[in-house]
Scaffold this active site. Sequence first.
Site, mmCIF file in Angstrom:
data_model
loop_
_atom_site.group_PDB
_atom_site.id
_atom_site.type_symbol
_atom_site.label_atom_id
_atom_site.label_comp_id
_atom_site.label_asym_id
_atom_site.label_seq_id
_atom_site.Cartn_x
_atom_site.Cartn_y
_atom_site.Cartn_z
ATOM 1 N N SER A 294 12.784 12.186 92.102
ATOM 2 C CA SER A 294 12.882 13.451 91.353
ATOM 3 C C SER A 294 11.712 14.408 91.567
ATOM 4 O O SER A 294 11.807 15.573 91.182
ATOM 5 C CB SER A 294 13.013 13.166 89.865
ATOM 6 O OG SER A 294 14.324 12.751 89.585
ATOM 7 N N LYS B 72 12.548 17.600 93.236
ATOM 8 C CA LYS B 72 13.270 18.679 92.549
ATOM 9 C C LYS B 72 12.431 19.952 92.388
ATOM 10 O O LYS B 72 12.963 21.044 92.230
ATOM 11 C CB LYS B 72 13.748 18.194 91.173
ATOM 12 C CG LYS B 72 14.798 17.085 91.254
ATOM 13 C CD LYS B 72 15.055 16.439 89.891
ATOM 14 C CE LYS B 72 16.100 15.339 89.964
ATOM 15 N NZ LYS B 72 16.213 14.568 88.707
ATOM 16 N N TYR C 263 21.024 16.292 98.403
ATOM 17 C CA TYR C 263 20.288 15.755 97.254
ATOM 18 C C TYR C 263 19.782 14.325 97.521
ATOM 19 O O TYR C 263 18.617 14.009 97.272
ATOM 20 C CB TYR C 263 21.179 15.808 96.005
ATOM 21 C CG TYR C 263 20.553 15.144 94.809
ATOM 22 C CD1 TYR C 263 19.508 15.759 94.118
ATOM 23 C CD2 TYR C 263 20.980 13.887 94.380
ATOM 24 C CE1 TYR C 263 18.910 15.133 93.028
ATOM 25 C CE2 TYR C 263 20.392 13.261 93.297
ATOM 26 C CZ TYR C 263 19.363 13.884 92.621
ATOM 27 O OH TYR C 263 18.765 13.263 91.552
ATOM 28 N N TYR D 159 11.166 14.261 81.905
ATOM 29 C CA TYR D 159 12.465 14.080 81.230
ATOM 30 C C TYR D 159 12.295 14.123 79.712
ATOM 31 O O TYR D 159 11.544 14.949 79.201
ATOM 32 C CB TYR D 159 13.142 12.765 81.666
ATOM 33 C CG TYR D 159 13.029 12.477 83.129
ATOM 34 C CD1 TYR D 159 13.646 13.304 84.049
ATOM 35 C CD2 TYR D 159 12.289 11.406 83.593
ATOM 36 C CE1 TYR D 159 13.545 13.050 85.398
ATOM 37 C CE2 TYR D 159 12.181 11.154 84.956
ATOM 38 C CZ TYR D 159 12.802 11.979 85.837
ATOM 39 O OH TYR D 159 12.696 11.739 87.165
ATOM 40 N N VAL E 54 11.798 8.180 90.009
ATOM 41 C CA VAL E 54 12.055 6.749 89.785
ATOM 42 C C VAL E 54 11.524 5.847 90.905
ATOM 43 O O VAL E 54 11.566 4.626 90.789
ATOM 44 C CB VAL E 54 13.550 6.429 89.523
ATOM 45 C CG1 VAL E 54 14.016 6.988 88.204
ATOM 46 C CG2 VAL E 54 14.435 6.894 90.663
HETATM 47 N N1 GLN Z 1 17.526 9.848 93.199
HETATM 48 C C1 GLN Z 1 17.401 9.591 91.789
HETATM 49 C C2 GLN Z 1 18.750 9.785 91.114
HETATM 50 O O1 GLN Z 1 19.440 10.675 91.457
HETATM 51 C C3 GLN Z 1 16.387 10.531 91.221
HETATM 52 C C4 GLN Z 1 16.195 10.328 89.758
HETATM 53 C C5 GLN Z 1 14.762 10.277 89.339
HETATM 54 O O2 GLN Z 1 13.833 10.157 90.100
HETATM 55 N N2 GLN Z 1 14.596 10.304 88.040
HETATM 56 O O3 GLN Z 1 19.120 9.084 90.248
#
Ligand code: GLN
Length: 305
Positions: A61, A64, A189, A241, A259
Site C-alpha cells: 500500500s 498508493k 494495481y 488505515y 502489508v
Molecule cells: N496488495 C495489498 C492488497 O491489495 C495491499 C494492501 C496493503 O498493503 N494494506 O490487499
Amino acid sequence: MNDLLSKIIEKNRHLTSKGKVASYIPALERVNPEYLGICIADMKGKLHLAGDYGQKFTLQSISKTISLMLAIIDNGTEKVFNKVGMEPTGDAFNSIVKLEIISPSKPLNPMINAGAIAVASLIKGEGPEEKFNRLLALFRKICQNEKLGINKEVYLSEKETGNRNRALAYFMKDVGIIDGDVEDVLDVYFRQCSIEVDCVDVARIGLFLANNGVVLETGERIAEEKVAKTIKTFMVTCGMYNASGEFAINVGIPAKSGVGGGIMAAVPLRMGIGVFSPALDEKGNSIAGYGLLKDLSEELDLSFF
Ligand code: GLN
C-alpha cells in the site's frame, strides 16, 4: 544518529514476535518475521541506517501515494477527486461495506484498496504494461534506483488470490467509477503493490514528499508542491488505515504503511524515513515499525502537532 537508530532497534526488537506476517497473499507468508530495519534520508542527502535496512520487501500500500501522484499529474486534481473521495473511513483497508451504502458510490479515499484501484484506472497508457511502466519509471527516479522492479512471485500470488480486490473493482465498474477492462486495472494495481524495495528506497520516497515534490539528489521537480502536500495530508488522515488517528497522536508525522511490513514517513522539510518489519497488527500495520517511528518521533521531536 546511527547510535540512536541502533538503540531504538534493540528497544523494539521484542515487538517482532507480537504480530503476524500477512498470510492472505500466500507469497507474503514466507518471510522471516524477525526482520527489523530503518533508514533515514535527511535533507543533506545523507542516509542513516540500522538493522536490516537492506532487506527486500514489497511496497504494497505504500505504492498508493505515488500512484495517486501520477494520476493527478495525468488528469488533474478535479478529475481524480470526482472518482475518489478525501475522507478517512474508520474501516479496514480492504473493506467493501461503504462502497454500496454511501452516495454517490465512490471510494472514500485513495489510501484504501478501493480508492487505490480507482486511482490505478486513471493512470494514462496503452495497456496495463505501459501504465505500470510509467509508474515504475517515476519510482525509479524518486528512489534514485534504476534497478527497481517487481517481485514476480508476490505479483502472481496476489493476482491469483486477490478476490476481495476483484470484488471491489467489479463493483466500481458497475457503478461507473472505473472505465475499461477491470482485469487490466487490477493488473496495474497488483504490479504496483509488488514493487520490491528496501528501507533506503522507502526513505527516499519519504524524502521526496518531505521535499514537496522535488527529488533532492537531482533537483528535479516531479510534482507541484500542492500535490505533494495533498499526498502528505492523506498520509496523516488515512495512511495507517483505521489506526490513523491513534498514530497521529502517538507519532504525529505523515506515514503510509503496507502489508509487506514497510512504513514510509515524510517529515516536512526535515527527512524521509523507511522502516521495515513484517509482523503486522490486526489492522495491517507493522508492529515493530510503528514502535520505531514512535520512539524516533519522541527522541527527535518530530510530531508537528
Ligand atoms: N496488495 C495489498 C492488497 O491489495 C495491499 C494492501 C496493503 O498493503 N494494506 O490487499
